[in-house]
Structures are given as C-alpha cells and as structure tokens.
Design a protein around this motif. Structure first.
Motif, PDB file in Angstrom:
ATOM      1  N   ALA B 187       0.832  -1.215   0.000  1.00 50.21           N
ATOM      2  CA  ALA B 187       0.000   0.000   0.000  1.00 50.21           C
ATOM      3  C   ALA B 187       0.858   1.252   0.000  1.00 50.21           C
ATOM      4  N   CYS B 188       1.995   1.167   0.646  1.00 54.92           N
ATOM      5  CA  CYS B 188       2.888   2.331   0.674  1.00 54.92           C
ATOM      6  C   CYS B 188       3.787   2.381  -0.555  1.00 54.92           C
ATOM      7  N   GLY B 189       3.604   1.448  -1.441  1.00 56.79           N
ATOM      8  CA  GLY B 189       4.491   1.403  -2.597  1.00 56.79           C
ATOM      9  C   GLY B 189       5.899   1.059  -2.180  1.00 56.79           C
ATOM     10  N   ALA B 190       6.013   0.333  -1.029  1.00 58.42           N
ATOM     11  CA  ALA B 190       7.321   0.120  -0.426  1.00 58.42           C
ATOM     12  C   ALA B 190       7.798  -1.324  -0.546  1.00 58.42           C
ATOM     13  N   SER B 193      11.085  -1.930  -2.574  1.00 58.48           N
ATOM     14  CA  SER B 193      12.210  -1.272  -1.891  1.00 58.48           C
ATOM     15  C   SER B 193      12.595  -2.041  -0.643  1.00 58.48           C
ATOM     16  N   PHE B 194      11.591  -2.500   0.055  1.00 60.52           N
ATOM     17  CA  PHE B 194      11.821  -3.229   1.294  1.00 60.52           C
ATOM     18  C   PHE B 194      12.570  -4.534   1.024  1.00 60.52           C
ATOM     19  N   ILE B 195      12.069  -5.267   0.037  1.00 60.71           N
ATOM     20  CA  ILE B 195      12.705  -6.539  -0.304  1.00 60.71           C
ATOM     21  C   ILE B 195      14.167  -6.322  -0.679  1.00 60.71           C
ATOM     22  N   ARG B 196      14.417  -5.272  -1.453  1.00 58.61           N
ATOM     23  CA  ARG B 196      15.787  -4.973  -1.855  1.00 58.61           C
ATOM     24  C   ARG B 196      16.638  -4.583  -0.652  1.00 58.61           C
ATOM     25  N   ALA B 197      16.069  -3.729   0.205  1.00 57.14           N
ATOM     26  CA  ALA B 197      16.837  -3.249   1.354  1.00 57.14           C
ATOM     27  C   ALA B 197      17.184  -4.387   2.307  1.00 57.14           C
ATOM     28  N   TYR B 198      16.256  -5.320   2.487  1.00 55.17           N
ATOM     29  CA  TYR B 198      16.503  -6.401   3.449  1.00 55.17           C
ATOM     30  C   TYR B 198      16.854  -7.708   2.758  1.00 55.17           C
ATOM     31  N   ASP B 214      13.206   4.025   8.126  1.00 55.96           N
ATOM     32  CA  ASP B 214      14.106   4.125   6.981  1.00 55.96           C
ATOM     33  C   ASP B 214      14.276   5.583   6.545  1.00 55.96           C
ATOM     34  N   ARG B 215      15.515   6.034   6.513  1.00 54.37           N
ATOM     35  CA  ARG B 215      15.750   7.444   6.186  1.00 54.37           C
ATOM     36  C   ARG B 215      15.687   7.708   4.688  1.00 54.37           C
ATOM     37  N   TRP B 216      15.791   6.642   3.909  1.00 59.13           N
ATOM     38  CA  TRP B 216      15.823   6.837   2.469  1.00 59.13           C
ATOM     39  C   TRP B 216      14.455   6.681   1.832  1.00 59.13           C
ATOM     40  N   PHE B 217      13.517   6.075   2.544  1.00 58.41           N
ATOM     41  CA  PHE B 217      12.213   5.840   1.927  1.00 58.41           C
ATOM     42  C   PHE B 217      11.268   7.001   2.260  1.00 58.41           C
ATOM     43  N   PRO B 218      10.735   7.667   1.238  1.00 59.39           N
ATOM     44  CA  PRO B 218      10.037   8.939   1.471  1.00 59.39           C
ATOM     45  C   PRO B 218       8.722   8.841   2.246  1.00 59.39           C
ATOM     46  N   ARG B 219       8.135   7.660   2.339  1.00 58.12           N
ATOM     47  CA  ARG B 219       6.893   7.579   3.089  1.00 58.12           C
ATOM     48  C   ARG B 219       7.114   7.104   4.528  1.00 58.12           C
TER      49      ARG B 219
END
Lengths: 531, 308
Positions: B187-190, B193-198, B214-219
């Motif tokens: 829902a956050c469009g995250a 990004s999350f899968i990649r980050a972790y 997360d400081r890099w994720f805008p939401r």
C-alpha cells in the motif's frame, strides 16, 4: 436536418464582416464545430471559470462564434466611453466638493443629496491623484439604426472583465485558424493597466505601494474574477478579516505579523465596506478603513460614494454633464428617458404606460423593472399608483430593439440578442478602454435578457485592428440631445414581437454582499440589426 | 504572505495527503478481509474505525460501513470524499496564489469524485492515489519554493506522519500478520524497496522498522518527520524570529529522536500505543503552527483527528 446548419451565417444573411468566420466554419463542418464547442465548455469547467448563483458555482457559458466590431465602430465607442468617464469624474469631484453644478442649475441639489448612494462622510475627501473612477463599466446596446446607446454606467464595482480575458484565451485555443485570419486587438494588457492605475493612485509619498484586492469571499458571485485579477496583477487577494486598522493605517495580517497596505482595489459595496461608517452588521468590511482613507493613508478604489453616479436619475443628466464639464457634445447617446419627477414628462408617460419600460432609479440588476407591453392591466394600475406616490423613484424608457449576432445553439447558428460592456481604467492622466469588453448573449430563442442567471452566456468580442485610414469620425456629434429634456422622438420604433415580452422581467442578480454591478442587460424586444 | 493563504496551503497539503493515505489504509483493510479467512470482520472493522478516530456510528461495523464512512460519504468528515472536497475548498480560497495547473488538477479531481465513487473499490483507491500523486507532481514542478510551498510541504508531511502511524496500527492489529505486513508495504508502494533493502528477508519486525525508520524511503515516518522539520526551519529563517523557540519544531524533533534513539523492540512491543503517541505529537505540532503563523484563523479544525 443533419447536424447544425449554419443559417445564421448563411449566405443570404451573412454580414459582410463575418464572411471570413463563415467561410472557416463551413470548411470545418458542423460536427467539428460541435466538438470544439464541447471541449470549450469542458475546459471552462476544469479551470473553474464560474460565477455564483445563490451560492452555487456555475460555469459561464461561452459561445464559440465570436462577435466582431469594426475598428471604426470601436474608435467611436472608445472615445464615447472615455468622454463619459471624464464627465463622471468631474461630476463626482464637484458633487463631493464645491458643488458648482448645483449653483449653476445643471442638476438639482436634491437629486444628488437624496440618492441612497450619496455618502456625506466622504465629502471633501480629495483622492490622492484626483481619481475616483479607477474602473468603469459602461453598458451599451445597439438600437434599430445600429447606433450604440448607453444603457447605464457602472462606476462602483463593475464586474465581468475576467471573462473578457478568459474568453479570449479559450477561443483562441478553440479556433486558432479563424483567429489567424483576423487582426484582433489584444485584451491581455488589462491587468497591467489596472495595476499601473492603482499604483498611481497611491497616497502621496509612497514610492512602492502595496496594492491588494479586497473580496467579500468565496461565496460572492464574482469571486472567480477577484482571484483572476489578484493573480494576474501579482497582488494579494484579501478578505475583510485579513485587514485591520491601526492608528489610521490599514494593515494586513501575514505570517510575519502586520504589514501596511497602501491601495485597496475593493470589490465590496460601500454599505459593507466599513462597519464604523455604514452597516454596523457587516462582517465583510474593515472597521476604520474610511477614516484611514480620509487621513490620506490609504487609497480605496473605486472611491467611496461613487454610487450617486450610477443612480438612474443621474444617468439622465449625463449628456448635460458632458456639455457642462467638458464643453463637448456627447459622443454616445443615452437611451431616451423620461423623468417621472417632472410633471409634463410624467403626464405623457402615464398615458403610455403600456408601451414603455419603467425602471426604479436605484434598482440594480433589473430589480423592480416593469415592461409595459408585457404587463397586465392590474400590474400597470399598481405601477401607476407607485409612480404617483414617489415620482422621483422612477424613470421611463422606450422599448428598444436590441441587436443580434450569430450564435451557436441547439439547432445551429442563429441570431441571438446581445449587449456590450466595455471596461475603462482611469489612471489620472488617461482613460484606457479595453478593446472589446464583455458581450453577453441571451441563449434561449426570443430571450432578451442576457443575464447569466437566466441561461445567458458570453461571447469573445473581437475588435479588429484599424486599417490604414480610420473611418470618418463625423458621427461622433449627434444632434442636440433629447435626453435632458422631453424625448420627443421615442427613438427606434417599438417593433418587437409582443409575445417575446413576457420573458423580459429581469432577474435581480443581487450579490451575496454588496451590489456589484451585475452582469445583466436591460429588457429589449428583438430587432435584427447588424452588429 | 497572508496568514489565511498560508493556512489554506497548509490544509491543502494535509487534505490531499489524507485522501491518499486513507485510500492506502482502506486498500490494506479490504485486501486483508478478502485474503485472510480467519479474520473476524466485525472486530477488525471496529479496530479500524477506532484507529481512524471514528467513535460514533450506528449498527455493526462491516466492510460496507467502512467503505461508506471512510471513502464515499462526503458527510463523514473522515472520508476520502470529504478530504478531497475540503482540499478543493481550501484551494478555492487560495486560488490566486496557486498556479493554474495545480488548481485545475485539484478542481478536476473534485469534479471526478462522483465517477470515482461509482467504481469498484480497488479502482477507486488507485484513482485517488493517481490523482493525488499527479497533483503533488504538478505542485512540485510549478510551485515557487517560497513560504507557501513550505506551508504546503509542512501540512503534507505532518499528515503523512499521522496517517502512516494509523496505517502501522492497522497492520499491527490485524490478526494475520503474514497477510497484513506485505499488504501494508504494498500500500505504501514500499514492497520492492523493502525486499531490496533487506535482501528478501520478510519479517514483521523488519517491515515495521522500514516504515518507521528508513531514512531513504520517502513515506517512512522518520523521513516525513525530517521533511516537516526542514519546512519549519525554512519558515523560521524567513520569519526573522530570534532564538530557537518554535514549539512545532521542538515537538516534531522530539518525536523523531524518540523513534531514532530507542531500541526497535521497545517501539514495536506495543506499536498501537506508540503510534497514538506519535499522532498526539502531530496534533500538538499542528496546533503550534496554527497558533504561531495563522493566529486568529482557527475555523479549520482537525475533526478526523485522534480523540484525546
């Protein structure tokens, strides 16, 4: 018939100057014109080009067929409007100043003093650069002879100029090829002209004045216009509650605290402007603003008290004012008018009530107007009684033919009735008249009221650029005025179809606050004249 | 800049973000209801209403009621329809300061509401996300970076913190976290990004960490808090006030450091309570901004706010 036909522009009736438009429309075809008209309408909805009726926002209908005005015709109108504005300026300065016109017997003192719009509180107040009429809107119609006649003056808060600007942008997008075929004088400079005039009106000693537009708020019918003017001038649009008076100065509340304001282009009527001076219950005004103006710390544009010049009784004297102050003959004639306060004129009118239009002198937006030919016996009797009770409150005018121009409606392009409101800006040195002005059109067939709240629309008004040699200007000096005295000539014949008259009762388009000169026109029967 | 206009811009930011995030929250909720057969519809809907600050309603909460109250019903102050209507009204009040493009985008969105409300729910939510993203994009590319922009960004950021906190509470309260967290991330469009980050590791704790810190994720909440603080700093500078005494800045700075400098376990231990605290900070910061910059203009109240 397949699709809309183009009879209104058809070869049999096409007017000479509409020839190019006619040819372009024929080339485009009916279907294409419809498509463009539809996209024109939806673009207005998306941009929120609306006006308010009873608190509801409605899109302002724009007809896809432009109205053309020849350079020479326009030059005549322009000079006439300028002359009228200058005469009204001189009148206001005199009426609120020395009162020489009363001493010289031009206008009875009582006529001015008894006007509800005369405000003694501003008597003797000298505007910074002498200007009281910063903006004027003069309503014109064309009569049976094709002559422009003045229907009324609006020197308080005339509205509608925003549609002149938005109509031009929308139409040039909708009909680029037609546009390219004509040399049309631009209208986009209006805001800069207005801003320059407002800056020149700043109190003495202020070199870089802060100008604001004062609006009653989002529920005012002309709110769209207020935002457009503020936006295109790049100034703040304030409401009364944004302003506050401190020691004779007007300040606005900003995120950095209070900041001074020098010039206020107000779009609020006098009565609501200052609860200290006028209506104490006004929630729209700024307490103390009139005193600040009196003290010379702020300029209010248009000036407080201008309403006396909009009084319809005063209107009957304007040709005399032009002769008195400017020593010129009126360039634009009034519509012939009888004053009910004068016994012989009253006698004549009372005999012919069923042929004339009777208007209350301080009604705005057509309030209280009675159309003789459309009225019943009872209505006329009632009217007669009212006139006898308070003659000063009424004027009478003949029913005049209103010109038509081709307009796209359901069954094609047809003639529809129009009027014209040119806008003038006075900066103290010159009167700038925006080429064109607002053409309002009555969209329903036979409808003579161009009021937007009655399904009226507007047209982009194209003033064609002048050819190398301007037309003969001899028409500028009409025969001796019949307006001030008894109008022996009733002007154009009453040639309307009486069945049309029943729809003529004007709808009052009162604003929620203040009486901005409403977008309306007088009731006139049809008469097809070239325009 | 006029206080009234500043206030309108602040609320345009808040209302648009609110419409966007409400659509995101509802999307999660509807997905969970469909995908998790063990879900008790009534309890879950009650929890959602409580998280969204709806205290009074008639009848048993179910998905249709939720959709009506939170999406369609313009009379319900917490609905998407009401938020878009309010954004448009604020925009109308600030009409002369907005670019024509951004005004037209907001106005067209408002005009499109009746059509959107007739869509299937997921389509309507997507429409709301797309329209608000489009308005943000136009704002980003056409608005001057003056005070007005800072107020708009401030409103948007504060609202995003508040709503993301609600979104996290919704996820934490759902009975089947194995459905809730991935859906929340989506829902956050995250999600990607999350899968990649972790590096593909999917766990509730990490998902919460990502959306919180997360400081890099805008939401994420921390990003949004930092964004709000940045706007306040810019306003402070242009405001020429002395000292460092801005109440809103203090409140938001404290909320951010409390998240950043505390162990994650402590925060996720009772996430709904933590998130409510965060919402309270947002409400207080919003009040502080109002008191300082908008003085005397308090006709806007945050009716949908958490009831304290």
């Amino acid at each position: 018939m397949m699709g809309p036909d183009l009879d209104g522009l058809g070869s049999s009736t096409v007017r000479e100057n509409y020839g190019t438009i006619h040819a372009s429309f024929e080339k485009m075809g009916a279907e294409e014109i419809r498509l463009r008209a539809d996209s024109l309408a939806s673009s207005y909805l998306e941009q929120g080009v609306t006006f308010g009726v009873a608190g509801e926002e409605r899109p302002f209908p724009l007809d896809i067929v432009p109205r053309l005005i020849e350079a020479a015709d326009w030059e005549h109108v322009e000079r006439g409007v300028r002359q009228r504005v200058l005469a009204l300026e001189a009148f206001l300065a005199d009426a609120y100043g020395p009162g020489e016109l009363f001493a010289d017997g031009i206008v009875p003192r009582a006529t001015v003093m008894t006007s509800p719009h005369f405000h003694r509180v501003v008597a003797g107040l000298e505007p910074a650069n002498g200007v009281r009429v910063h903006v004027a809107g003069v309503d014109l119609i064309r009569d049976g002879n094709g002559d422009f006649r003045v229907l009324e003056d609006n020197v308080r808060v005339p509205s509608g100029v925003s549609y002149v600007m938005t109509n031009r942008r929308a139409l040039s997008a909708a009909l680029p090829e037609v546009f390219a075929d004509h040399r049309i004088r631009p209208v986009s400079q209006y805001s800069q002209q207005l801003l320059a005039a407002l800056r020149k009106a700043a109190p003495a000693g202020v070199s870089d004045p802060t100008v604001v537009v004062l609006t009653p708020g989002v529920y005012n019918s002309a709110y769209f216009e207020h935002t457009l003017l503020a936006r295109t001038m790049g100034v703040e649009l304030v409401e009364g509650r944004d302003l506050v008076c401190r020691s004779g100065r007007v300040m606005m509340r900003t995120t950095n605290g209070l900041e001074p304001v020098d010039v206020i282009y107000r779009r609020i009527d006098d009565d609501f402007l200052d609860p200290v001076q006028f209506r104490a219950d006004s929630a729209l005004g700024v307490p103390g603003i009139v005193n600040a103006a009196r003290a010379g710390h702020v300029t209010i544009a248009n000036a407080v008290g201008n309403g006396v010049a909009d009084d319809k009784l005063l209107y009957t004297y304007v040709p005399d004012l032009i002769r008195y102050y400017l020593s010129e003959e009126p360039i634009l004639r009034n519509v012939d008018t009888w004053r009910m306060g004068e016994p012989e004129q009253r006698e004549e009118v009372l005999d012919r009530l069923d042929e004339l239009v009777l208007k209350p002198v301080d009604g705005s937006g057509g309030k209280g107007i009675v159309i003789g030919p459309a009225a019943s016996r009872e209505e006329l009797d009632e009217l007669r009684a009212k006139i006898l009770l308070d003659p000063r409150a009424w004027i009478a005018q003949p029913v005049i033919s209103l010109s038509t121009v081709p307009t796209l409606v359901e069954d094609g392009v047809r003639p529809r009735h129009v009027d014209l409101r040119p806008f003038a800006v006075h900066d103290g040195d010159d009167v700038f008249v925006l080429p064109g002005g607002l053409t309002r059109v009555a969209l329903p067939e036979g409808e003579l009221i161009v009021n937007s709240s009655r399904g009226g629309g507007s047209k982009d008004t194209w003033v064609l650029a002048s050819p190398t040699d301007p037309e003969d200007e001899g028409e500028g000096a009409p025969a001796a005025s019949r307006v001030a005295g008894t109008p022996q000539s009733a002007g154009p014949a009453i040639d309307g179809d009486p069945t049309d008259l029943q729809v003529q009762v004007q709808e009052q388009q009162q604003q929620q606050s203040g009486s901005e000169a409403p977008l309306r026109s007088a009731p006139q029967p049809p008469g097809v004249t070239s325009c | 800049m006029l206080s009234r206009i500043a206030q309108s811009l602040f609320w345009i930011g808040r209302y648009l973000e609110r419409a966007d995030d409400t659509a995101r929250i509802l999307d999660v909720q509807m997905q969970v209801l469909i995908e998790d057969p063990g879900m008790d519809e009534r309890t879950s809907c009650e929890q959602l209403l409580s998280v969204m600050g709806v205290e009074e309603y008639v009848g048993n909460p179910n998905r249709w009621m939720i959709l009506d109250l939170l999406a369609h019903n313009a009379d319900s102050p917490v609905s998407i329809a009401a938020a878009i209507g309010a954004a448009r009204e604020s925009a109308r009040r600030a009409r002369e300061t907005l670019s024509t493009d951004i005004w037209a985008a907001i106005n067209t969105t408002w005009r499109g509401l009746p059509t959107a409300r007739a869509m299937r729910s997921p389509d309507m939510f997507a429409w709301v996300r797309n329209r608000t993203a489009m308005i943000s994009g136009i704002a980003d590319s056409t608005m001057t970076r003056d005070e007005g922009w800072q107020f708009y960004m401030l409103g948007r950021s504060i609202e995003r913190v508040d709503m993301t906190a609600r979104l996290l509470s919704t996820a934490a309260l759902a009975s089947g976290p194995q459905v809730a967290w991935p859906t929340t991330l989506r829902a956050c469009g995250a999600y990607e990004s999350f899968i990649r980050a972790y590096r593909g590791i999917e766990a509730d704790r990490q998902a919460a960490e990502f959306l919180l810190l997360d400081r890099w994720f805008p939401r994420s909440i921390v990003s949004s808090l930092a964004q709000a603080e940045k706007a306040l700093t810019k306003l402070e500078r242009s405001g020429q006030r002395t000292g460092f005494s801005d109440e809103a800045q203090r409140l938001l700075g404290r909320a951010r450091t409390e998240l950043e400098y505390r162990p994650l376990t402590e925060i996720v231990f009772d996430l709904p309570v933590e998130m409510e605290r965060l919402q309270r900070s947002c409400a207080a910061a919003s009040d502080a901004v109002t008191a300082r910059y908008f003085a005397e203009y308090e006709e806007h109240t945050w009716r949908g706010g958490v009831v304290l």
